[in-house]
Design a protein around this motif. Sequence first.
Motif, PDB file in Angstrom:
ATOM      1  N   SER A 271      21.976  33.262  23.151  1.00  0.00           N
ATOM      2  CA  SER A 271      21.313  34.227  22.263  1.00  0.00           C
ATOM      3  C   SER A 271      19.890  34.525  22.713  1.00  0.00           C
TER       4      SER A 271
ATOM      5  N   VAL B 146      32.377  42.591  14.031  1.00  0.00           N
ATOM      6  CA  VAL B 146      30.970  42.302  14.324  1.00  0.00           C
ATOM      7  C   VAL B 146      30.080  43.144  13.422  1.00  0.00           C
TER       8      VAL B 146
ATOM      9  N   LEU C 226      25.746  43.416  12.118  1.00  0.00           N
ATOM     10  CA  LEU C 226      24.368  42.944  12.197  1.00  0.00           C
ATOM     11  C   LEU C 226      23.910  42.487  10.813  1.00  0.00           C
TER      12      LEU C 226
ATOM     13  N   HIS D 187      27.886  50.223  11.876  1.00  0.00           N
ATOM     14  CA  HIS D 187      28.573  48.936  11.708  1.00  0.00           C
ATOM     15  C   HIS D 187      29.362  48.973  10.420  1.00  0.00           C
TER      16      HIS D 187
ATOM     17  N   LEU E  41      27.097  37.650  21.615  1.00  0.00           N
ATOM     18  CA  LEU E  41      28.489  38.099  21.547  1.00  0.00           C
ATOM     19  C   LEU E  41      29.341  37.439  22.628  1.00  0.00           C
TER      20      LEU E  41
ATOM     21  N   LEU F 160      21.408  40.231  22.134  1.00  0.00           N
ATOM     22  CA  LEU F 160      22.653  40.367  21.382  1.00  0.00           C
ATOM     23  C   LEU F 160      23.886  40.190  22.264  1.00  0.00           C
ATOM     24  N   SER F 161      23.844  40.704  23.480  1.00  0.00           N
ATOM     25  CA  SER F 161      25.009  40.567  24.360  1.00  0.00           C
ATOM     26  C   SER F 161      25.306  39.096  24.634  1.00  0.00           C
TER      27      SER F 161
ATOM     28  N   GLN G 276      28.119  47.381  23.830  1.00  0.00           N
ATOM     29  CA  GLN G 276      28.278  48.737  24.377  1.00  0.00           C
ATOM     30  C   GLN G 276      29.125  48.780  25.653  1.00  0.00           C
TER      31      GLN G 276
ATOM     32  N   CYS H  43      25.706  38.709  13.164  1.00  0.00           N
ATOM     33  CA  CYS H  43      24.750  38.450  14.240  1.00  0.00           C
ATOM     34  C   CYS H  43      23.355  38.295  13.631  1.00  0.00           C
TER      35      CYS H  43
ATOM     36  N   ASP I  91      20.518  42.820  26.065  1.00  0.00           N
ATOM     37  CA  ASP I  91      20.378  43.121  24.643  1.00  0.00           C
ATOM     38  C   ASP I  91      21.049  44.439  24.277  1.00  0.00           C
TER      39      ASP I  91
ATOM     40  N   GLY J 223      24.228  44.604  23.330  1.00  0.00           N
ATOM     41  CA  GLY J 223      25.349  44.335  22.447  1.00  0.00           C
ATOM     42  C   GLY J 223      26.678  44.526  23.142  1.00  0.00           C
TER      43      GLY J 223
END
Length: 193
Positions: free
Chosen positions: A69, A93, A95, A133, A77, A73-74, A155, A3, A151, A153
């Motif tokens: 984007s 995934v 970073l 990560h 993804l 981040l979400s 989660q 990412c 943002d 990700g």
Amino acid sequence: MICAAGASRRMAPDDKLMLPLQGRPLLRHMAKRVLEISVPTLVALPPEPHPRWHAVKDLPLRKISYPESAEGLSGTLRAAVADLPPTVTHLCVVLADLPELAPVDFAQLFEHRRQYSDCLIWRSLSPNGKPAHPTLFHRDTFPAFAQISGDVGAQPVIAKFKSALHEFTSSRRAGSYDIDTPQDYKTYLKSQV
């Protein structure tokens, strides 16, 4: 998947992924580390033209930019998972701002996937127990990525599959040691002297 589409706002005016690390941009340093594990790899980048494209232009990566984007981040993804070929069984995934991440960290993650194959998500934790990560997702989790935004990700996906999550404590800090601010960068450089 690396990412690398974020705006790097906390590092402004510099782009943290273009900061020199061992004589090459941090993004290139990270990409070369990931390529050492010899798995098909994609890197999500900002729209062209952008210096990050030049940093990885000659590397054997799938380079792509997603309009999603822009939301964080979400969005990256969500778009990347929707774009995966149907033959992909797992998505790892990571970073791009983790200067100490190395093939050993991926090997450890993949070994846990082999040992705990009944799980759907595998995630390393830092030595002090914080989420780190890389994180590996089974394809059964992919539909849940369509619902994430902002943002945060992955989660929400991890929370949804909490009962199928395998976490393990890494002996290394590499997966949680990131560079977000100018001070982070200075501290990292000092630690390498």
